[in-house]
Design a protein around this motif. Structure first.
Motif, PDB file in Angstrom:
ATOM      1  N   TYR A 190      -5.142 -10.189  13.497  1.00  0.00           N
ATOM      2  CA  TYR A 190      -4.934  -8.993  12.671  1.00  0.00           C
ATOM      3  C   TYR A 190      -5.966  -7.917  13.033  1.00  0.00           C
ATOM      4  O   TYR A 190      -5.611  -6.770  13.300  1.00  0.00           O
ATOM      5  CB  TYR A 190      -5.011  -9.359  11.181  1.00  0.00           C
ATOM      6  CG  TYR A 190      -4.983  -8.144  10.283  1.00  0.00           C
ATOM      7  CD1 TYR A 190      -3.800  -7.436  10.090  1.00  0.00           C
ATOM      8  CD2 TYR A 190      -6.145  -7.678   9.662  1.00  0.00           C
ATOM      9  CE1 TYR A 190      -3.772  -6.297   9.283  1.00  0.00           C
ATOM     10  CE2 TYR A 190      -6.123  -6.549   8.855  1.00  0.00           C
ATOM     11  CZ  TYR A 190      -4.937  -5.869   8.675  1.00  0.00           C
ATOM     12  OH  TYR A 190      -4.914  -4.739   7.891  1.00  0.00           O
ATOM     13  N   ARG A 208      12.795  -0.994   7.058  1.00  0.00           N
ATOM     14  CA  ARG A 208      13.614  -1.680   8.070  1.00  0.00           C
ATOM     15  C   ARG A 208      15.043  -1.898   7.606  1.00  0.00           C
ATOM     16  O   ARG A 208      15.948  -1.953   8.406  1.00  0.00           O
ATOM     17  CB  ARG A 208      12.955  -3.003   8.465  1.00  0.00           C
ATOM     18  CG  ARG A 208      11.853  -2.757   9.478  1.00  0.00           C
ATOM     19  CD  ARG A 208      11.371  -4.027  10.078  1.00  0.00           C
ATOM     20  NE  ARG A 208      10.387  -4.698   9.227  1.00  0.00           N
ATOM     21  CZ  ARG A 208       9.709  -5.762   9.595  1.00  0.00           C
ATOM     22  NH1 ARG A 208       9.919  -6.293  10.783  1.00  0.00           N
ATOM     23  NH2 ARG A 208       8.824  -6.307   8.784  1.00  0.00           N
ATOM     24  N   LEU A 249       0.825  -1.213   0.000  1.00  0.00           N
ATOM     25  CA  LEU A 249       0.000   0.000   0.000  1.00  0.00           C
ATOM     26  C   LEU A 249       0.858   1.261   0.000  1.00  0.00           C
ATOM     27  O   LEU A 249       0.634   2.199  -0.762  1.00  0.00           O
ATOM     28  CB  LEU A 249      -0.899  -0.067   1.246  1.00  0.00           C
ATOM     29  CG  LEU A 249      -2.020   0.922   1.433  1.00  0.00           C
ATOM     30  CD1 LEU A 249      -3.076   0.288   2.327  1.00  0.00           C
ATOM     31  CD2 LEU A 249      -1.543   2.198   2.058  1.00  0.00           C
ATOM     32  N   THR A 286       1.611   3.812   7.852  1.00  0.00           N
ATOM     33  CA  THR A 286       1.030   2.598   7.239  1.00  0.00           C
ATOM     34  C   THR A 286       1.651   1.322   7.796  1.00  0.00           C
ATOM     35  O   THR A 286       1.059   0.260   7.698  1.00  0.00           O
ATOM     36  CB  THR A 286       1.226   2.574   5.696  1.00  0.00           C
ATOM     37  OG1 THR A 286       2.529   2.104   5.385  1.00  0.00           O
ATOM     38  CG2 THR A 286       1.010   3.929   5.065  1.00  0.00           C
ATOM     39  N   LYS A 327      -5.250  -4.234  14.720  1.00  0.00           N
ATOM     40  CA  LYS A 327      -5.619  -2.955  14.099  1.00  0.00           C
ATOM     41  C   LYS A 327      -6.595  -2.181  14.991  1.00  0.00           C
ATOM     42  O   LYS A 327      -6.525  -0.955  15.079  1.00  0.00           O
ATOM     43  CB  LYS A 327      -6.251  -3.188  12.716  1.00  0.00           C
ATOM     44  CG  LYS A 327      -5.345  -3.853  11.698  1.00  0.00           C
ATOM     45  CD  LYS A 327      -4.071  -3.083  11.413  1.00  0.00           C
ATOM     46  CE  LYS A 327      -4.251  -1.854  10.586  1.00  0.00           C
ATOM     47  NZ  LYS A 327      -2.938  -1.186  10.307  1.00  0.00           N
TER      48      LYS A 327
HETATM   49  N1  LIG Z   1      -3.667  -5.114   2.024  1.00  0.00           N
HETATM   50  C1  LIG Z   1      -4.883  -4.954   2.531  1.00  0.00           C
HETATM   51  O1  LIG Z   1      -5.857  -5.554   2.061  1.00  0.00           O
HETATM   52  C2  LIG Z   1      -5.118  -3.988   3.684  1.00  0.00           C
HETATM   53  C3  LIG Z   1      -6.434  -3.693   4.071  1.00  0.00           C
HETATM   54  C4  LIG Z   1      -6.656  -2.795   5.117  1.00  0.00           C
HETATM   55  C5  LIG Z   1      -5.600  -2.211   5.761  1.00  0.00           C
HETATM   56  N2  LIG Z   1      -4.322  -2.522   5.396  1.00  0.00           N
HETATM   57  C6  LIG Z   1      -3.233  -1.886   6.127  1.00  0.00           C
HETATM   58  O2  LIG Z   1      -2.343  -1.277   5.213  1.00  0.00           O
HETATM   59  C7  LIG Z   1      -1.035  -1.218   5.767  1.00  0.00           C
HETATM   60  C8  LIG Z   1      -0.033  -1.762   4.776  1.00  0.00           C
HETATM   61  O3  LIG Z   1      -0.342  -3.128   4.525  1.00  0.00           O
HETATM   62  P1  LIG Z   1       0.046  -3.836   3.145  1.00  0.00           P
HETATM   63  O4  LIG Z   1      -1.137  -4.583   2.683  1.00  0.00           O
HETATM   64  O5  LIG Z   1       0.679  -2.851   2.251  1.00  0.00           O
HETATM   65  O6  LIG Z   1       1.086  -4.944   3.621  1.00  0.00           O
HETATM   66  P2  LIG Z   1       2.694  -5.016   3.483  1.00  0.00           P
HETATM   67  O7  LIG Z   1       3.087  -4.892   2.076  1.00  0.00           O
HETATM   68  O8  LIG Z   1       3.113  -6.251   4.211  1.00  0.00           O
HETATM   69  O9  LIG Z   1       3.169  -3.747   4.282  1.00  0.00           O
HETATM   70  C9  LIG Z   1       3.361  -3.742   5.665  1.00  0.00           C
HETATM   71  C10 LIG Z   1       4.477  -2.790   5.971  1.00  0.00           C
HETATM   72  O10 LIG Z   1       4.676  -2.744   7.396  1.00  0.00           O
HETATM   73  C11 LIG Z   1       6.062  -2.828   7.645  1.00  0.00           C
HETATM   74  N3  LIG Z   1       6.364  -3.425   8.956  1.00  0.00           N
HETATM   75  C12 LIG Z   1       5.903  -4.579   9.475  1.00  0.00           C
HETATM   76  N4  LIG Z   1       6.464  -4.786  10.690  1.00  0.00           N
HETATM   77  C13 LIG Z   1       7.307  -3.743  10.912  1.00  0.00           C
HETATM   78  C14 LIG Z   1       8.183  -3.369  11.957  1.00  0.00           C
HETATM   79  N5  LIG Z   1       8.343  -4.119  13.046  1.00  0.00           N
HETATM   80  N6  LIG Z   1       8.881  -2.212  11.836  1.00  0.00           N
HETATM   81  C15 LIG Z   1       8.753  -1.425  10.732  1.00  0.00           C
HETATM   82  N7  LIG Z   1       7.950  -1.722   9.701  1.00  0.00           N
HETATM   83  C16 LIG Z   1       7.237  -2.864   9.792  1.00  0.00           C
HETATM   84  C17 LIG Z   1       6.601  -3.723   6.551  1.00  0.00           C
HETATM   85  O11 LIG Z   1       7.983  -3.527   6.422  1.00  0.00           O
HETATM   86  P3  LIG Z   1       8.944  -4.612   5.746  1.00  0.00           P
HETATM   87  O12 LIG Z   1       8.796  -4.365   4.273  1.00  0.00           O
HETATM   88  O13 LIG Z   1      10.275  -4.289   6.289  1.00  0.00           O
HETATM   89  O14 LIG Z   1       8.438  -5.964   6.153  1.00  0.00           O
HETATM   90  C18 LIG Z   1       5.800  -3.224   5.358  1.00  0.00           C
HETATM   91  O15 LIG Z   1       6.418  -2.110   4.790  1.00  0.00           O
HETATM   92  C19 LIG Z   1      -1.094  -1.980   7.084  1.00  0.00           C
HETATM   93  O16 LIG Z   1      -1.281  -1.054   8.136  1.00  0.00           O
HETATM   94  C20 LIG Z   1      -2.348  -2.838   6.919  1.00  0.00           C
HETATM   95  O17 LIG Z   1      -2.924  -3.182   8.152  1.00  0.00           O
HETATM   96  C21 LIG Z   1      -4.051  -3.388   4.368  1.00  0.00           C
END
Ligand SMILES: NC(=O)c1ccc[n+]([C@@H]2O[C@H](COP(=O)([O-])OP(=O)(O)OC[C@H]3O[C@@H](n4cnc5c(N)ncnc54)[C@H](OP(=O)(O)O)[C@@H]3O)[C@@H](O)[C@H]2O)c1
Length: 326
Positions: free
Chosen positions: A162, A37, A17, A84, A166
Motif C-alpha cells: 500500500y 465503477r 473518504l 481519491t 501511494k
Molecule cells: N482510510 C484511510 O485511513 C486512508 C489514509 C490515507 C489515505 N487514504 C487514501 O484515501 C483514498 C480513499 O480511501 P478510503 O479509505 O476511502 O478507501 P475506500 O473506501 O476503499 O475507497 C477507495 C476508492 O477507490 C476506488 N477504486 C479502487 N480501485 C479502483 C479502480 N480500479 N477503478 C476505479 N476506482 C477504484 C474504490 O471504488 P469501488 O467503490 O468501486 O471499490 C473506492 O471508491 C485512497 O486514495 C487511500 O489511499 C486513506
C-alpha cells in the motif's frame, strides 16, 4: 446540464473518504461529478443519492482506473479534480496487478484526462502519510514533515504494498504535473477515523472494528500511527482546493500514538468494549508528524484528541449494528 463554474470531479466517489468529501462539496454548493465503477449499484451508491443537494447537483459517471481514457467524460468541463480513487486492499496474490498498477497507472490515466480539460484549475490528489513515514533512516527527535519520502527499497523489502503504491503514484503525479504544468496539491492523511457513510466498511474501518472487538491481529501491524478524523480530511481537501496559495504536499494528521496508548485511551473511555490491553512490541521507530504547513496556512483541525477522533466512529458502528450497544 451541470453548471461548470463550481463544477468539480471526485474520483472513487462512493468510497469512505470520498463520500465525506462529496457531502461537504454539495453542502458548499458545488456541482459534483463523481466517478464510480458501477453506477447501477444502488446498494453501494444509495448513501450518495441521500446527501443534501445530491438530486440537484450530483452526477455519477462510470470510470475505472484500469481503463485508459475512462475518466475523460467525467473530468471534461470540471474546474477541479479530487483524485481519491486507489486500491486500499491488502493484495491477495499479485500486488502489481491488484494495487500497484491501478494506483500508479490509474493516477496517470486520471491526469491524462485532466490534461485534455481546458477548464482545469487544480488537481487535489489524496496521497497518504505512509509516503512520508515508511523509512528507517530518520532522526526520531525531528518530526517528519512533507519533505520526507518513504523508501521504495524498504517498502519492497518489507512488502508494504500500500505504502509503495501511494509513494509511486504520488511521485508519478508530481512528475506528470510538473511536466504538463498542471496545478497539483497533494494531501497526506494519516489513519482516517470516522463514521462510514457507505454501508460496507472499507479496509481501514474494518481494522478499527476488529480492534474494538478485541482482535489484536489486524491492528497489530499498524504499530505507532497518526490518526485524523474523516471530516477534517474532507475539509482539508476543500481547504487546499479553495486556497489559491496552497501548493505542494500537506500532511493531514491530528495526533500520533502507539497501539498501547491508543488501546489504553479507548479502554478507559469505553470500559465495556473488549479492547486489547497490550500489543506485541514491534520495534517500530518512534516518530511524530509536523503538520505546521497546513496549520500555518490557516487550517484548523476540529477533532484533536484520540477520544474526539473515535467518538462518533464508535457511535456509528453501534448504530449500524457492527458493535453491540453499551
Ligand atoms: N482510510 C484511510 O485511513 C486512508 C489514509 C490515507 C489515505 N487514504 C487514501 O484515501 C483514498 C480513499 O480511501 P478510503 O479509505 O476511502 O478507501 P475506500 O473506501 O476503499 O475507497 C477507495 C476508492 O477507490 C476506488 N477504486 C479502487 N480501485 C479502483 C479502480 N480500479 N477503478 C476505479 N476506482 C477504484 C474504490 O471504488 P469501488 O467503490 O468501486 O471499490 C473506492 O471508491 C485512497 O486514495 C487511500 O489511499 C486513506
Amino acid at each position: 446540464m451541470l453548471e461548470s463554474k463550481r463544477k468539480v470531479c471526485v474520483t472513487g466517489a462512493s468510497g469512505f473518504l470520498a463520500s465525506w468529501l462529496v457531502k461537504r462539496l454539495l453542502l458548499s454548493g458545488y456541482y459534483v461529478v463523481g466517478t464510480v465503477r458501477d453506477p447501477e449499484n444502488e446498494k453501494k451508491l444509495g448513501h450518495l443519492w441521500r446527501l443534501e443537494g445530491a438530486r440537484e447537483r450530483l452526477k455519477l459517471v462510470k470510470a475505472d482506473l484500469k481503463e485508459e481514457g475512462s475518466f475523460d467524460k467525467a473530468i471534461f468541463g470540471c474546474h477541479g479534480v479530487f483524485h481519491t480513487a486507489s486500491p486500499v486492499l491488502k493484495p491477495a496474490s499479485d500486488p502489481k496487478e491488484e494495487i500497484l498498477g491501478p494506483a500508479v497507472e490509474g493516477t496517470l490515466n486520471v491526469l491524462r484526462s485532466c490534461k485534455k480539460n481546458p477548464c482545469l484549475k487544480r488537481v487535489v490528489l489524496t496521497s497518504s502519510s505512509s509516503t512520508v513515514r515508511v523509512r528507517d533512516d530518520f532522526d526520531p527527535d525531528v518530526p517528519l514533515d512533507e519533505s520526507s519520502w518513504a523508501s521504495i527499497q524498504l517498502c519492497e523489502r518489507l512488502q508494504i504494498w500500500y505504502a509503495l503504491s501511494k509513494t509511486l503514484a504520488e511521485k508519478a503525479a508530481w512528475e506528470f504535473c510538473n511536466k504538463n504544468e498542471i496545478d497539483l496539491v497533494t494531501i497526506l492523511p494519516s489513519f482516517v477515523i470516522g463514521p462510514s457513510l457507505p454501508p460496507d466498511l472499507c479496509s481501514t474501518a474494518s481494522d478499527v472494528l476488529g480492534l474494538l472487538k478485541g482482535e489484536t491481529e489486524k491492528f497489530q501491524w499498524h504499530g505507532r500511527m497518526g490518526y485524523v478524523h474523516i471530516d477534517d480530511v474532507a475539509a482539508c481537501h476543500m481547504f487546499v482546493y479553495e486556497h489559491k496559495s496552497a501548493n505542494g504536499r500537506y500532511l493531514c494528521s491530528s495526533t500520533v500514538v502507539d497501539n498501547d496508548e491508543l488501546a489504553s485511551l479507548l479502554s478507559t473511555k469505553y470500559p465495556s468494549l473488549p479492547i486489547p490491553k497490550r500489543f506485541e512490541q514491534l520495534n517500530r521507530p518512534y516518530y511524530e508528524f509536523n503538520t505546521s504547513k497546513l496549520k500555518s496556512a490557516g487550517f484548523e483541525f476540529k477533532f484533536k484528541t484520540i477520544e474526539e477522533i473515535f467518538e462518533d466512529c464508535i457511535s456509528s458502528l453501534v448504530d449500524q449494528g457492527y458493535l453491540p450497544s453499551f
